[in-house]
Design a protein around this motif. Structure first.
Motif, PDB file in Angstrom:
ATOM      1  N   LEU A 268     -14.282 -15.752  17.138  1.00 13.77           N
ATOM      2  CA  LEU A 268     -12.989 -15.935  18.419  1.00 13.77           C
ATOM      3  C   LEU A 268     -13.154 -14.352  19.277  1.00 13.77           C
ATOM      4  CD1 LEU A 268     -10.859 -17.366  19.278  1.00 13.77           C
ATOM      5  CD2 LEU A 268      -9.263 -16.295  17.821  1.00 13.77           C
ATOM      6  N   PHE A 269     -12.734 -13.238  18.053  1.00 14.15           N
ATOM      7  CA  PHE A 269     -13.172 -12.075  19.018  1.00 14.15           C
ATOM      8  C   PHE A 269     -14.293 -11.885  17.941  1.00 14.15           C
ATOM      9  CE2 PHE A 269      -7.653 -13.170  18.354  1.00 14.15           C
ATOM     10  CZ  PHE A 269      -7.918 -13.331  19.859  1.00 14.15           C
ATOM     11  N   ASN A 270     -15.213 -11.789  19.181  1.00 12.15           N
ATOM     12  CA  ASN A 270     -16.286 -11.234  18.754  1.00 12.15           C
ATOM     13  C   ASN A 270     -17.031 -10.009  18.685  1.00 12.15           C
ATOM     14  OD1 ASN A 270     -17.030 -10.759  20.995  1.00 12.15           O
ATOM     15  ND2 ASN A 270     -18.871 -12.730  21.255  1.00 12.15           N
ATOM     16  N   LEU A 271     -17.590  -9.501  18.266  1.00 10.05           N
ATOM     17  CA  LEU A 271     -18.193  -7.729  18.199  1.00 10.05           C
ATOM     18  C   LEU A 271     -18.138  -7.055  19.411  1.00 10.05           C
ATOM     19  CD1 LEU A 271     -18.910  -5.807  16.060  1.00 10.05           C
ATOM     20  CD2 LEU A 271     -21.485  -6.830  17.017  1.00 10.05           C
ATOM     21  N   ASN A 272     -18.628  -8.431  20.332  1.00 10.59           N
ATOM     22  CA  ASN A 272     -18.373  -7.569  21.561  1.00 10.59           C
ATOM     23  C   ASN A 272     -17.374  -7.504  21.980  1.00 10.59           C
ATOM     24  OD1 ASN A 272     -19.947  -9.782  21.356  1.00 10.59           O
ATOM     25  ND2 ASN A 272     -20.884  -9.501  23.680  1.00 10.59           N
ATOM     26  N   GLN A 273     -16.144  -7.838  21.859  1.00 17.77           N
ATOM     27  CA  GLN A 273     -14.704  -7.600  22.059  1.00 17.77           C
ATOM     28  C   GLN A 273     -14.452  -6.085  21.463  1.00 17.77           C
ATOM     29  OE1 GLN A 273     -12.238  -9.489  24.269  1.00 17.77           O
ATOM     30  NE2 GLN A 273     -14.733 -10.186  24.900  1.00 17.77           N
ATOM     31  N   GLY A 274     -14.857  -5.710  20.397  1.00 11.94           N
ATOM     32  CA  GLY A 274     -14.663  -5.071  19.915  1.00 11.94           C
ATOM     33  C   GLY A 274     -14.827  -3.372  19.613  1.00 11.94           C
ATOM     34  N   LEU A 275     -16.341  -3.323  20.411  1.00 14.79           N
ATOM     35  CA  LEU A 275     -16.933  -2.770  20.974  1.00 14.79           C
ATOM     36  C   LEU A 275     -16.615  -2.004  22.089  1.00 14.79           C
ATOM     37  CD1 LEU A 275     -20.623  -3.790  20.536  1.00 14.79           C
ATOM     38  CD2 LEU A 275     -19.996  -2.117  19.390  1.00 14.79           C
ATOM     39  N   ALA A 276     -15.725  -2.913  22.656  1.00 15.71           N
ATOM     40  CA  ALA A 276     -15.900  -3.224  23.930  1.00 15.71           C
ATOM     41  C   ALA A 276     -14.483  -2.001  24.597  1.00 15.71           C
ATOM     42  CB  ALA A 276     -15.049  -4.389  25.260  1.00 15.71           C
ATOM     43  N   ASN A 277     -13.378  -2.472  23.646  1.00 16.41           N
ATOM     44  CA  ASN A 277     -12.088  -1.824  23.311  1.00 16.41           C
ATOM     45  C   ASN A 277     -12.592  -0.131  22.391  1.00 16.41           C
ATOM     46  OD1 ASN A 277     -10.435  -3.306  23.497  1.00 16.41           O
ATOM     47  ND2 ASN A 277     -10.420  -4.161  21.949  1.00 16.41           N
ATOM     48  N   PHE A 278     -14.007  -0.502  22.016  1.00 14.33           N
ATOM     49  CA  PHE A 278     -14.231   1.549  20.976  1.00 14.33           C
ATOM     50  C   PHE A 278     -14.914   1.981  21.868  1.00 14.33           C
ATOM     51  CE2 PHE A 278     -17.312   4.470  18.506  1.00 14.33           C
ATOM     52  CZ  PHE A 278     -16.527   4.797  18.690  1.00 14.33           C
ATOM     53  N   GLU A 279     -15.761   1.792  23.828  1.00 14.61           N
ATOM     54  CA  GLU A 279     -16.622   2.302  24.343  1.00 14.61           C
ATOM     55  C   GLU A 279     -15.469   2.425  25.827  1.00 14.61           C
ATOM     56  OE1 GLU A 279     -20.782   0.328  22.382  1.00 14.61           O
ATOM     57  OE2 GLU A 279     -19.251  -0.529  24.534  1.00 14.61           O
ATOM     58  N   ARG A 280     -14.500   1.347  25.748  1.00 21.23           N
ATOM     59  CA  ARG A 280     -14.375   1.626  27.120  1.00 21.23           C
ATOM     60  C   ARG A 280     -12.767   1.969  26.925  1.00 21.23           C
ATOM     61  NH1 ARG A 280     -16.068  -4.221  29.987  1.00 21.23           N
ATOM     62  NH2 ARG A 280     -15.653  -2.773  31.526  1.00 21.23           N
ATOM     63  N   ALA A 281     -12.235   1.597  25.667  1.00 20.50           N
ATOM     64  CA  ALA A 281      -9.969   1.295  26.074  1.00 20.50           C
ATOM     65  C   ALA A 281      -9.965   3.536  25.734  1.00 20.50           C
ATOM     66  CB  ALA A 281      -9.796   0.764  24.783  1.00 20.50           C
ATOM     67  N   LEU A 282     -10.865   4.093  25.299  1.00 19.24           N
ATOM     68  CA  LEU A 282     -11.426   5.369  24.772  1.00 19.24           C
ATOM     69  C   LEU A 282     -11.090   6.460  25.703  1.00 19.24           C
ATOM     70  CD1 LEU A 282     -11.634   5.065  21.093  1.00 19.24           C
ATOM     71  CD2 LEU A 282      -9.242   4.583  22.430  1.00 19.24           C
ATOM     72  N   THR A 283     -10.289   7.260  25.888  1.00 18.45           N
ATOM     73  CA  THR A 283     -11.337   9.303  26.350  1.00 18.45           C
ATOM     74  C   THR A 283     -12.229   9.527  25.218  1.00 18.45           C
ATOM     75  OG1 THR A 283     -10.024  10.477  25.725  1.00 18.45           O
ATOM     76  CG2 THR A 283      -8.796   8.913  26.892  1.00 18.45           C
ATOM     77  N   PRO A 284     -13.170  10.385  26.344  1.00 19.31           N
ATOM     78  CA  PRO A 284     -13.920  10.271  25.006  1.00 19.31           C
ATOM     79  C   PRO A 284     -14.074  11.349  23.933  1.00 19.31           C
ATOM     80  CG  PRO A 284     -15.173  10.698  28.087  1.00 19.31           C
ATOM     81  CD  PRO A 284     -13.350  10.126  27.515  1.00 19.31           C
ATOM     82  N   LYS A 285     -12.745  12.300  24.452  1.00 22.20           N
ATOM     83  CA  LYS A 285     -12.499  13.029  22.918  1.00 22.20           C
ATOM     84  C   LYS A 285     -11.833  11.711  22.230  1.00 22.20           C
ATOM     85  CE  LYS A 285      -8.423  15.997  22.660  1.00 22.20           C
ATOM     86  NZ  LYS A 285      -7.616  17.098  23.463  1.00 22.20           N
ATOM     87  N   ALA A 286     -10.930  11.049  22.224  1.00 22.83           N
ATOM     88  CA  ALA A 286     -10.625   9.980  21.300  1.00 22.83           C
ATOM     89  C   ALA A 286     -11.589   9.532  20.470  1.00 22.83           C
ATOM     90  CB  ALA A 286      -9.494   9.101  21.944  1.00 22.83           C
ATOM     91  N   ARG A 287     -12.879   9.053  21.673  1.00 25.57           N
ATOM     92  CA  ARG A 287     -13.734   7.936  21.103  1.00 25.57           C
ATOM     93  C   ARG A 287     -14.475   9.124  20.056  1.00 25.57           C
ATOM     94  NH1 ARG A 287     -15.176   5.902  25.049  1.00 25.57           N
ATOM     95  NH2 ARG A 287     -16.506   6.956  25.313  1.00 25.57           N
ATOM     96  N   ALA A 288     -14.996  10.255  19.843  1.00 26.06           N
ATOM     97  CA  ALA A 288     -15.218  11.406  19.022  1.00 26.06           C
ATOM     98  C   ALA A 288     -14.343  11.456  17.834  1.00 26.06           C
ATOM     99  CB  ALA A 288     -15.707  13.092  19.277  1.00 26.06           C
ATOM    100  N   ARG A 289     -13.311  11.562  17.754  1.00 28.64           N
ATOM    101  CA  ARG A 289     -12.521  11.116  15.948  1.00 28.64           C
ATOM    102  C   ARG A 289     -11.697   9.775  16.197  1.00 28.64           C
ATOM    103  NH1 ARG A 289      -6.781  13.476  17.729  1.00 28.64           N
ATOM    104  NH2 ARG A 289      -6.983  12.220  20.156  1.00 28.64           N
ATOM    105  N   SER A 290     -12.295   9.062  17.003  1.00 33.66           N
ATOM    106  CA  SER A 290     -12.293   7.551  16.403  1.00 33.66           C
ATOM    107  C   SER A 290     -13.339   7.102  15.060  1.00 33.66           C
ATOM    108  CB  SER A 290     -12.373   6.996  17.521  1.00 33.66           C
ATOM    109  OG  SER A 290     -10.889   7.369  18.272  1.00 33.66           O
ATOM    110  N   ILE A 291     -13.436   5.767  14.058  1.00 29.48           N
ATOM    111  CA  ILE A 291     -14.400   5.203  13.941  1.00 29.48           C
ATOM    112  C   ILE A 291     -14.419   4.125  13.689  1.00 29.48           C
ATOM    113  CG2 ILE A 291     -15.248   5.254  11.393  1.00 29.48           C
ATOM    114  CD1 ILE A 291     -13.936   7.189   9.881  1.00 29.48           C
ATOM    115  N   PHE A 292     -15.329   3.066  14.326  1.00 28.02           N
ATOM    116  CA  PHE A 292     -15.282   1.723  14.427  1.00 28.02           C
ATOM    117  C   PHE A 292     -16.337   1.972  13.091  1.00 28.02           C
ATOM    118  CE2 PHE A 292     -17.709  -1.977  15.821  1.00 28.02           C
ATOM    119  CZ  PHE A 292     -16.643  -2.706  16.284  1.00 28.02           C
ATOM    120  N   VAL A 293     -15.991   0.258  11.790  1.00 27.28           N
ATOM    121  CA  VAL A 293     -15.680  -0.861  11.014  1.00 27.28           C
ATOM    122  C   VAL A 293     -16.511  -2.063  11.765  1.00 27.28           C
ATOM    123  CG1 VAL A 293     -15.820  -1.138   9.199  1.00 27.28           C
ATOM    124  CG2 VAL A 293     -15.356   0.805   9.612  1.00 27.28           C
TER     125      VAL A 293
END
Length: 504
Positions: A268-293
């Motif tokens: 339903l909400f496939n991996l593509n949706q999560g990857l888009a959030n991780f890669e596009r919804a955060l600033t680069p600084k925030a992404r460096a402090r985040s974790i994707f599982v």
């Protein structure tokens, strides 16, 4: 967010609350806040909650707050035992009924910032007035959020609504699970309806939608295609703002750490949706402090036609030092909100469960390999899938593959579904992690160039097996459609781009 009775009446719109003493560990209170009225009305909507205060929390010993909410069709968690780990760790917890569900009133707008977004902001205001909650500044509580699916959606709705309205969010960390980037794209990619899931979602909460949207939803399920005319316009307008994709298109990104949990076998909400959030919804600084599982689970139904496979489990949370994603979320919040040294690692990286159940960690997922697969013709109606060999194992693939091709059809409303598969030969190939994505052509096309995003995957192809591109006229997640049968479709000059990892 929850509050104890007296102090908030009036200034924060508290409609009522009760206080219940719990044995020695925590206090629980319940209540409702007044939020924005429904369109065309002036009556405030009630958003109801249960608030859990950990033992020892006081004005002189304040604690951070964790917000929680439920999935679609559900209601808040009222049992403090469900949050024992959080309370024991020194967090307050507020669990709330989203608009139209549980004891809350109103109509479900499915995370519209002007409704559900404002509901969350009102609850944050409530928390900001609790004297036992740590404040970073007046009106600014130390705040995290947890929840999955619809309960992940509220986190983005609240944080982005604050960012839109005030230029910053008061959320300090979030841990959304199995939620979406673009809701329309999730429910009907390329305007081809995921009818299997839409039927379940409608059964679980369709009566909570506005009447015009509910009626259009029925058309969507019955035909399998995005409605035309007024029904389609109603759905387009309804889903326009309901996810991070709209906020990012408006120029907004969150600058806070986020622990993402996404189901790779979630169809339903496939991996593509999560990857888009991780890669596009955060600033680069925030992404460096985040974790994707990524794990094999979530909204996960088996794929029977075409046949698919996945090994259920979350090996990456284990690899990161926790027995489950919920345990990882507790460590994440302890690190970000309590400042504890938890030895949590893996920031800024992708940690993906493979289809066979190992954890694969990657720093990048950009395509680095391209394969020519030539001409592919699909049969009409309910023909068998076509499996075209891409490469022989051993190899490992991760991320979002993409097919580029010139497309030919002979009748309107032709379509196919695409995926990666693994097997010893074309007859034994099974779709990786049970996910397909559609290519739908509304009009007859003759050689139009298309670039088609396939389901994101993580898969080891062992020696003796092959990686295949699967092209099939039918897929069970999109089943039950009563529109035209798919016509024959031809792909020419076809190539497949993907991220191939280095050998283990």
């Amino acid at each position: 967010m929850h509050r104890r009775v007296a102090a908030l009446v009036g200034s924060l719109g508290l409609l009522g609350s009760t206080l219940v003493a719990l044995p020695a560990a925590a206090e629980a209170s319940t209540g409702c806040v007044a939020s924005v009225p429904e369109p065309g009305t002036t009556t405030p909507v009630k958003i109801c909650y249960s608030l859990f205060k950990p033992f020892g929390a006081s004005a002189s010993h304040t604690v951070p707050m964790i917000m929680h909410s439920h999935g679609w069709g559900g209601s808040r968690t009222k049992d403090p035992a469900a949050f024992k780990g959080w309370l024991d760790a020194g967090f307050g917890v507020l669990s709330f009924d989203q608009r139209s569900f549980g004891e809350s009133t109103g109509v479900a707008h499915v995370m519209n910032p002007d409704y559900e977004g404002r509901d969350v902001v009102t609850l944050v205001d409530l928390v900001a007035g609790l004297d036992w909650v740590t404040r970073e500044a007046p009106g600014d509580p130390l705040l995290g959020a947890i929840g999955g699916s619809y309960g992940g959606g509220f986190q983005f709705a609240g944080a982005f609504t604050e960012l839109r309205d005030s230029g910053r969010t008061r959320f300090d960390a979030m841990a959304p699970e199995v939620t979406w980037w673009d809701l329309k794209q999730s429910l009907a990619p390329d305007e081809a309806a995921r009818t299997m899931w839409l039927s379940l979602l409608y059964a679980g909460g369709g009566t909570h939608l506005p009447p015009a949207v509910s009626a259009a939803f029925v058309v969507l399920i019955a035909t399998g295609a995005w409605p035309q005319g007024k029904a389609g316009r109603d759905l387009d307008a309804f889903f326009a703002k309901n996810g991070p994709a709209w906020h990012v298109a408006q120029g907004r990104k969150l600058d806070i750490p986020v622990l993402f949990g996404q189901g790779i076998s979630d169809n339903l909400f496939n991996l593509n949706q999560g990857l888009a959030n991780f890669e596009r919804a955060l600033t680069p600084k925030a992404r460096a402090r985040s974790i994707f599982v990524g794990y094999n689970g979530g909204h996960a139904l088996p794929s029977v036609l075409p046949p698919g496979y996945a090994t259920p489990g979350d090996p990456c949370s284990i690899a990161l030092g926790s027995s489950s994603f919920s345990g990882l979320a507790l460590r994440f919040m302890a690190t970000k909100l309590l400042g504890k040294a938890t030895d949590l690692s893996g920031h800024g990286a992708y940690h993906l469960a493979t289809a066979d159940g190992r954890c694969l960690t990657q720093q990048k997922l950009q395509a680095n390999a391209r394969y020519k697969v030539g001409k592919i013709a699909t049969p009409t109606g309910a023909g068998l899938p076509v499996n075209v060999k891409v490469a022989a194992g051993p190899l490992t693939v991760a991320g979002v593959p993409r097919v580029d091709a010139r497309v030919y059809t002979v009748v309107p409303d032709s379509g196919v579904f695409l995926a990666l598969s693994v097997g010893t030969n074309p007859l034994t190939a099974k779709v990786v992690q049970n996910n397909t994505m559609p290519l739908r052509e509304k009009q007859v096309v003759k050689g139009e160039r298309r670039s088609i995003e396939l389901p994101a995957v993580a898969v080891d192809v062992p020696a003796g097996k092959n990686l295949y591109l699967t092209v099939t006229p039918v897929a069970d997640m999109f089943a039950g459609q009563r529109g035209l049968l798919p016509g024959a479709l031809l792909l020419k000059d076809t190539s497949l781009s993907l991220h191939r990892t280095r050998s283990r």
